[in-house]
Design a protein around this motif. Structure first.
Motif, mmCIF file in Angstrom:
data_model
loop_
_atom_site.group_PDB
_atom_site.id
_atom_site.type_symbol
_atom_site.label_atom_id
_atom_site.label_comp_id
_atom_site.label_asym_id
_atom_site.label_seq_id
_atom_site.Cartn_x
_atom_site.Cartn_y
_atom_site.Cartn_z
ATOM 1 N N UNK A 33 -37.201 -26.995 85.571
ATOM 2 C CA UNK A 33 -38.344 -26.276 85.017
ATOM 3 C C UNK A 33 -38.915 -26.995 83.810
ATOM 4 N N UNK A 34 -40.248 -26.996 83.709
ATOM 5 C CA UNK A 34 -40.939 -27.568 82.560
ATOM 6 C C UNK A 34 -41.509 -26.441 81.711
ATOM 7 N N UNK A 35 -41.311 -26.541 80.397
ATOM 8 C CA UNK A 35 -41.906 -25.604 79.453
ATOM 9 C C UNK A 35 -42.674 -26.414 78.419
ATOM 10 N N UNK A 36 -43.641 -25.819 77.779
ATOM 11 C CA UNK A 36 -44.443 -26.501 76.768
ATOM 12 C C UNK A 36 -43.839 -26.258 75.385
ATOM 13 N N UNK A 37 -43.760 -27.328 74.590
ATOM 14 C CA UNK A 37 -43.238 -27.217 73.224
ATOM 15 C C UNK A 37 -44.200 -27.863 72.234
ATOM 16 N N UNK A 88 -36.787 -35.835 90.567
ATOM 17 C CA UNK A 88 -37.003 -34.533 91.192
ATOM 18 C C UNK A 88 -38.310 -33.908 90.757
ATOM 19 N N UNK A 89 -38.524 -32.724 91.242
ATOM 20 C CA UNK A 89 -39.765 -32.003 91.003
ATOM 21 C C UNK A 89 -39.513 -30.838 90.053
ATOM 22 N N UNK A 90 -40.408 -30.660 89.101
ATOM 23 C CA UNK A 90 -40.285 -29.580 88.128
ATOM 24 C C UNK A 90 -41.357 -28.528 88.386
ATOM 25 N N UNK A 91 -40.984 -27.275 88.182
ATOM 26 C CA UNK A 91 -41.934 -26.173 88.264
ATOM 27 C C UNK A 91 -42.164 -25.656 86.855
ATOM 28 N N UNK A 116 -33.880 -14.286 87.219
ATOM 29 C CA UNK A 116 -33.835 -15.594 87.831
ATOM 30 C C UNK A 116 -35.147 -15.754 88.572
ATOM 31 N N UNK A 117 -35.623 -16.962 88.698
ATOM 32 C CA UNK A 117 -36.807 -17.163 89.507
ATOM 33 C C UNK A 117 -36.562 -18.320 90.446
ATOM 34 N N UNK A 118 -37.325 -18.356 91.524
ATOM 35 C CA UNK A 118 -37.155 -19.376 92.539
ATOM 36 C C UNK A 118 -36.584 -18.768 93.801
#
Length: 122
Positions: A33-37, A88-91, A116-118
């Motif tokens: 997972x990608x989050x913005x910081x 890999x791929x990030x969501x 949880x998600x996914x």
């Protein structure tokens, strides 16, 4: 993207009895997972990174967390990941996980819950 809520029976009963929706005490990534910081490594709304990519500058960047990592609340420091994506791929994290800790505080002592998600959890 699908969402799967993991919640105990006691917490579910308390939420139903109270008539209000409760924010989870923590979110756990079911996928990379990608989050913005921001520059200090604190989580901000993902639209900050989207604006950064379109307009340049701004001091915001994507922070990459592996599957099963705990997602920080808005304003909290991201830990356990990297500013460089692995293979890999990030969501992107679910929009609903972008809350402040004060918005997710549990009241009443009914125990913890998590989301949880996914697609990895049944």
């Amino acid at each position: 993207m699908t969402f799967d809520l993991r919640i105990t029976i006691g917490v579910a009963a308390a939420v139903l009895a109270s008539g209000c929706q409760r924010q989870p005490e923590r979110w756990t990534a079911d996928r990379d997972t990608a989050i913005c910081t921001d520059r200090s490594g604190r989580r901000v709304s993902d639209d900050r990174c989207s604006q950064h990519n379109r307009h340049g500058g701004g001091g915001f960047g994507w922070y990459y967390l592996a599957r099963n990592a705990t997602l920080p609340f808005l304003g909290e420091r991201a830990r356990g990941g990297s500013y460089q994506p692995g293979a890999g791929r990030y969501v992107r994290a679910p929009v609903a996980s972008a809350v402040t800790r004060t918005g997710a505080v549990s009241r009443g002592g009914f125990g913890g819950s998590g989301r949880f998600f996914g697609s990895g959890h049944a």
